[in-house]
Each structure stands twice: as structure tokens, then as C-alpha cells.
Write an enzyme that holds these catalytic residues in place. Structure first.
Site, PDB file in Angstrom:
ATOM      1  N   HIS B  85     -12.008  12.113 100.786  1.00  0.00           N
ATOM      2  CA  HIS B  85     -10.606  12.308 100.405  1.00  0.00           C
ATOM      3  C   HIS B  85      -9.712  11.577 101.403  1.00  0.00           C
ATOM      4  O   HIS B  85     -10.062  11.441 102.571  1.00  0.00           O
ATOM      5  CB  HIS B  85     -10.275  13.807 100.382  1.00  0.00           C
ATOM      6  CG  HIS B  85      -8.932  14.084  99.789  1.00  0.00           C
ATOM      7  ND1 HIS B  85      -7.774  14.059 100.523  1.00  0.00           N
ATOM      8  CD2 HIS B  85      -8.562  14.360  98.521  1.00  0.00           C
ATOM      9  CE1 HIS B  85      -6.745  14.323  99.736  1.00  0.00           C
ATOM     10  NE2 HIS B  85      -7.192  14.513  98.508  1.00  0.00           N
ATOM     11  N   GLU B 133      -6.540   7.283  94.461  1.00  0.00           N
ATOM     12  CA  GLU B 133      -5.301   7.973  94.842  1.00  0.00           C
ATOM     13  C   GLU B 133      -4.548   7.121  95.861  1.00  0.00           C
ATOM     14  O   GLU B 133      -4.925   7.096  97.032  1.00  0.00           O
ATOM     15  CB  GLU B 133      -5.606   9.319  95.506  1.00  0.00           C
ATOM     16  CG  GLU B 133      -6.276  10.333  94.627  1.00  0.00           C
ATOM     17  CD  GLU B 133      -6.205  11.726  95.269  1.00  0.00           C
ATOM     18  OE1 GLU B 133      -5.522  12.583  94.720  1.00  0.00           O
ATOM     19  OE2 GLU B 133      -6.830  11.916  96.326  1.00  0.00           O
TER      20      GLU B 133
END
Lengths: 214, 214, 214, 214
Positions: B85, B133
Site C-alpha cells: 500500500h 492509486e
């Protein structure tokens, strides 16, 4: 075939290795580069040998104390850089940014990878080349081209499947002219090696042997 | 379409969000999962909601104090895991090893990436999915599907060029049912979101809105 | 004397070890804690044994995906945490911040250190205790209290010179009741151990031996 | 008072700053050093100015590709090194090892720290000096000596409590001769600064102002 001699943090004389590499490159016509400590890039480049950095940081100019700025190593004379060597593993996002930082400074880029999967991943980031080096063979006596030929062929396939313009180099255990020829037959366009030259009693002789079959 | 609600280290009640997610998943038929802190996985999984870890370490069983062992999160009830992430960026070699560790524990894997280049690289490592992202949009008010639709389409293309079996998810700024529909039209097979649900006054209402256009 | 059993990422049954530790603690009156994977904290704490995290991240609540939030491990039942274990070395600034994060969540803190110098440094950050564990002895057959008694005494002196309120624990190779007594005689107020209990055929018997000389 | 000019990865001309620093040091009698990129150490040292590295790695000679070897920066002309700058935070164990590596290469050592607690911790590792720099003030317009004088005094006390032989420097926002005098009055024996000189239109003038009150 490209031969890149990585001096790591070895207690060798970087100028002696650079001078030998320059002579063998000139005599054989084989492309040979030397990758010293950043603090030795300027002195090594002054010998006339092709000079590479061992790493560049993922940043450009700015407040990055202790970084290895691509523009600074280029200014000192480097024309290429390793990224993500197995002794200096980096984050995926930083490998991506280091490649971009190197390109901005007109440095050629070679990203290191442990295995064919990582070779494909590295190729997707758009470097000039990827070097596959199984960590367990680095610094050892047996060449990757004989100990694990599949890994080289699979790395070549993995890179080609992602981007045909990315060359594959191989490393780990390469020390003789036969190893170099074998690597080339498996599809490698270059060789990374370190102790075989940097720790040799006579680096010039070691390099002459390495290019003897080309 | 898959909706993954990342609870990060938010001061929310993980059971309340998990219960809401379970209810909306059952009522709508849309696949929804919740990704809590590792210490909350067991409690969240007991609600019956699909539960994901936020990270697993690149190791299997052994002397790895402080690691997040894939087998341990699976034993507590997780069936999938995020890896890399943007708030937890990892080394390329460790992403590769974490995917393998997760597979050994029968966990589904979603590797996060900043941009299309990194999406292709992540896809080459063989995860089940890659989530793109853009870091600058995470936590913001504007959805990636409207702020930067090209990045989603280019990520879908980059992953497909490497491995057609790898799904692409998108995240960053997604908060409404319209954003979800727009992401699907750009080729995304899933959505990562966090604050839009975890910080909502009424998580169930927020989830109902998210699935409303599916 | 405090005995902390670190389960690392071992393939042991955390409940079996926790139950044995709880029984031996109750029977002997010796303080014994168990430190499992974060995903197992809740289940371990439910046995009634004193439960510690293996690590907490340097952050409080917020956007920290994949972190180990001090409040989350406390909520699951942990009352203390290791920080900077030799298998999980951390930045100085993050050790400092992790101690503060743990204190905010009412967790007791034990920072690990390789040698007396680092023990003094860790003590200056204000944890409850510092555990000195020479990396070369971890997981080995010989106890630090016999292999390198000076390191324990010097660590006790180094911590006391900085902050007398900080206890010193020792670890690495401790496996018998004699080792525990020897460590106490060198000034250690606690023992960190792992494989000696976690990998024992009979963890309860191993723990009974460890407390036998106290 | 010692003035250390950190060139970070700024796009300045390192030789121009080094030459100015050498001149002002000679004219004023104040000790001034310049810390350039590793690749520029040799060129900077050739100006005759005292030259520092921005970082050295925690290793000695060996297989450490991409490291910054203490012996290499010393060989290029550095006589000191920063360690653990706030833009380059390091593990506690590596700060300890970097100090030892620097000492082996006869380099003076200055470890950076965020706050008084970390100043005490760094002092316990035995460097020549510790520089306290509150991260929130770095690169700003206000000097630490006026914005947060307590932090300097507390850092001086924290270091002295651990080891009286360790000097304390301060940094962050220092840009005028008044700031330097104020820092000295708070107990600092040196100043770290960067943009105030490196980004000045006239570095010599900036340095002359800095030493004007000494």
C-alpha cells in the site's frame, strides 16, 4: 557483450582496476565498464574507462541529505548506474523513481533482480537493462550460466514478454571467459561481475580471460 | 465489482463497519470486504464479512519477530491481503516474496501501485490483482475515476499487456456510487476505499450508496 | 524476575504455550508473559496470560495502512510491547515515536539492543526496560549469561548511567533455570526467550525448569 | 563555534560554495566545513576547505554495493561525516555501526537527532557531536534558537547527562549571525545549515554574516 565490473566496497585500488579495464576494452573492442564507490567516480572516470554508479537515489535536486543524486554522479563522470543490487534492495516505487531520476541525468540504467519474475517486473519499469543474479550464487565459485542456466533463459523470456527493448544481463559467480560465452549463448547481453576482477591478483589478466571467447 | 474497505489505523469501530459491510453485501449481492488492523482480524472475521489483512511479511514460519505472518492472519480469518500500500511501500524483492508467502497461506493478493508503470511491474509478479492509486489523490475529495481517468485505463492496459489474468482495482478519492460506476467503465474490477466508509457517520448508508449503481 | 516468551513467527500453537505460561505463572508466582503474532493477541489474551505485542508502529491513529497500531493491540488485550527486536530493527526516530505511541495506549515498553552502547541509547528514550541480546547468540545453544556475562553487566551499567529507572532484561540462548539465575546475578531483571519454550515438546515443563531456581 | 554547510542535493555549484567557505574560514579564523554529495567530495576537498560526507554506511570493506564506505569518502578527502540526518533517518543499530565505521576511517562524527531525548540516545553511542534539529523547522525562516530555544538547552543537558565529551550542535532555520550567537548562548558548539548558504545569491556574503558576531 557488455562487461560491468562492480567494485562494491572492496579494498581494491579503483584506479588500478579502471586502468586495466580501459586497456582491455581498447585492445579487445569489448565494452567494459567499472562501477566504483560514488566518492571514487571522478577519479575512475578520469582514466577514460566507462564509469557507472552503484546506485542512484529516487530523487532529483532538493533537500535530500545523504542521497546519491543522479546529476551529481553524472557530473563526476558516470554514464550509467546500477539500481536495486541484491546488496541494496529498494522499494518498487523507488526503483521506478530512480530510473526516472537517472534518465533525467542521461544515465543508462540497469536494474538488478533475483529471479525471472522480478526480471519481468523490473523490465516493466522501462530501464535499459535488467541483471538477473540469484542471491545464493553471488560471490560464489560457480557461474549462474552453469549452475542455473534455466534462470538466465527464463529471465530473458520474462523481460522479452514485457518489453523487447530491455536487455538482460546476468551475474553471480561469473569468473572465466567460458562463463561469459555460456551466458551469451543463453541470451544474456551483458555480464555483471565483481570479485573475479576486483579481487584478482592481476585484474588485467582476469579481464583478458573474460573477453577471450568473444 | 469488488469493494474493499481499508480501515487503516483509523479510530473507527471495526465491528460496526464489518457488520454494515456484511449486511450490504448480503442485501446487494456485491462482493464487499473489510481490511482491519491485524489485531482485529479475528473479531472482524467473526461477523461473517470477507476479511483481508492490510499487509503480510515476505517470510514464512521462522524467526521473524514483529512480522505479519501470512499463516497467522489466515488462521485468524483473513482470506486476502493488500501488499505494498502507498502508506507501506515495500522492496520489489519483498513484494515478490510476500505474494508467494500469501499464496502459501491461501490468501488472495492485491498489490498496490502508484502509476501504470508500477501496475505492469506488479502484475509481472503474479498477484491476483493490482490496485492503482495515485498517491496525490489518496484521502482527497476527488475520485481517481474523474480526476485522472487516463491513469485507470493505462493501468488496465499495462496489466493486461503483462498478464491478462491479473485484475486491476482502483482507489484514491472514491466515495460515491457514481465514482464506482465510472471506475468500472474504465476497466477496473474493484475499488479500494477507506475514509469514505470508515469515517462516515453511517457506514451502512455510505456502502449502500457505493453499490447503488451496480 | 520477568520471563517473556516471544513466539516470533514460529509454527507453534500459541494457545497451548499461553495456557502453559498462565499455569506456571499462577503456580510459581513468577511473572510470565507471552508475545504472539498480532493476529493472535486476542486469542492469547483470552487465556488470561499476560500478553505482549512483538512490535508497535511509531504512529497513532490515522492513515497508516499496514501499521501495527498501539491502540489496536491494546484493544485486543496486549499490555506491553517489544520494540526494535534484532529481527525487526528500527530507526532511532521511530523507536522514540513507538515508545511514545505505546505509552499513549498504556502499553509497557521493552526496547531491544545489540550491545551495551545501544542499551544506553535505548534507555535515554525512556522505555520501561531494555533487553540486550547479542545477535550472534540468538537462537543458539549457549546462554548470554555464560557465553558473554560481561555484556549483561555492561548493559546494566550503561542503562543505569543514563536512567536508573530503566530495567535491563537479557536474552539470546537462555534455556534453563540455571541460565535464568545466572542472568539475575548479573543484574538482569528479566529474560527474553523464544525457541526454548516455543519449540519445546512440552512448553509447560520448559517453563517450570526456567522458574525452578527463582 | 563550528559552522557546517550541508549542500544536500541542491543544484548549487559545490566548488563555488567551498571556495567561499575556505576564504571566510581563513579570514575570520572560524572553523567552517562543507558537506557535498559523495561524488563531489574529492573536488570540494581540493579547494582546501574542511570537507564532510553527508552519510556513511554501517559497513567496512566488503560486499556492500551502493553503500557509502567510510574509507572511500576519507580517501577522497572527507575528514568528518553526518549520520542520521532527518532526511536520511537510520536504524539505531546502524547509527551505532556507522559511528564505528567512521572512527575506523578517522572521520569525525556528528549524529543528527530530532529532540532532546534522541540527543541523549545518540550521545550514548559515542559520536564526537550530536546535532539537534526539530524537523518542523528545517528549511524554514525561523531559527531554532529563537523559535524553540528550550530544545537547544534541553538537548545540551541531555547530552551532558550521558557523556560530557559530546558536543551539541543545532540546526534548522539558522541564517544570520544573530542566530549563530544566540545558539552559542544556549550552549551549542556548532551550527548546521544548508539553504541559508547553499541557496544564497552570494554564499561568501552569507557566510561573512554568519560569523560576524563571533
Amino acid at each position: 557483450m557488455f562487461i560491468l565490473v562492480n567494485l562494491k566496497a572492496y579494498p581494491c585500488d579503483p584506479i588500478a582496476v579502471a586502468t586495466a579495464a580501459k586497456e582491455v576494452a581498447d585492445e579487445s573492442g569489448v565494452r567494459i565498464a567499472v562501477s566504483p564507490q560514488a566518492a571514487h567516480i571522478e577519479r575512475v572516470a578520469e582514466t577514460g574507462v566507462e564509469t557507472w554508479a552503484q546506485h542512484v537515489s529516487p530523487n532529483g535536486y532538493g533537500s535530500f541529505t545523504g542521497s546519491t543524486l543522479a546529476e551529481a554522479v553524472a557530473d563526476a563522470g558516470a554514464v550509467g548506474t546500477l539500481i536495486n543490487h541484491s546488496e541494496n534492495r529498494r522499494k518498487l516505487a523507488d526503483i521506478d523513481a530512480s530510473i526516472q531520476a537517472a534518465k533525467n541525468a542521461d544515465l543508462e540504467t540497469c536494474v538488478c533482480a533475483n529471479n525471472p519474475r522480478q526480471t519481468g517486473a523490473a523490465a516493466a519499469l522501462g530501464p535499459d537493462s535488467v541483471a538477473v543474479e540469484p542471491p545464493e550464487l553471488i560471490g560464489g565459485d560457480e557461474s549462474v550460466s552453469s549452475a542455473d542456466p534455466d534462470i538466465v533463459e527464463n529471465a530473458v523470456s520474462a523481460a522479452a514478454a514485457v518489453d523487447e527493448s530491455v536487455d538482460v544481463y546476468c551475474g553471480a559467480g561469473v569468473s572465466t571467459g567460458e562463463d561469459v560465452v555460456a551466458a551469451g549463448e543463453l541470451g544474456a547481453e551483458g555480464i555483471l561481475l565483481a570479485s573475479g576482477v576486483a579481487k584478482a591478483d592481476d585484474p588485467k589478466e582476469a579481464l583478458e580471460d573474460l573477453v577471450s571467447g568473444l
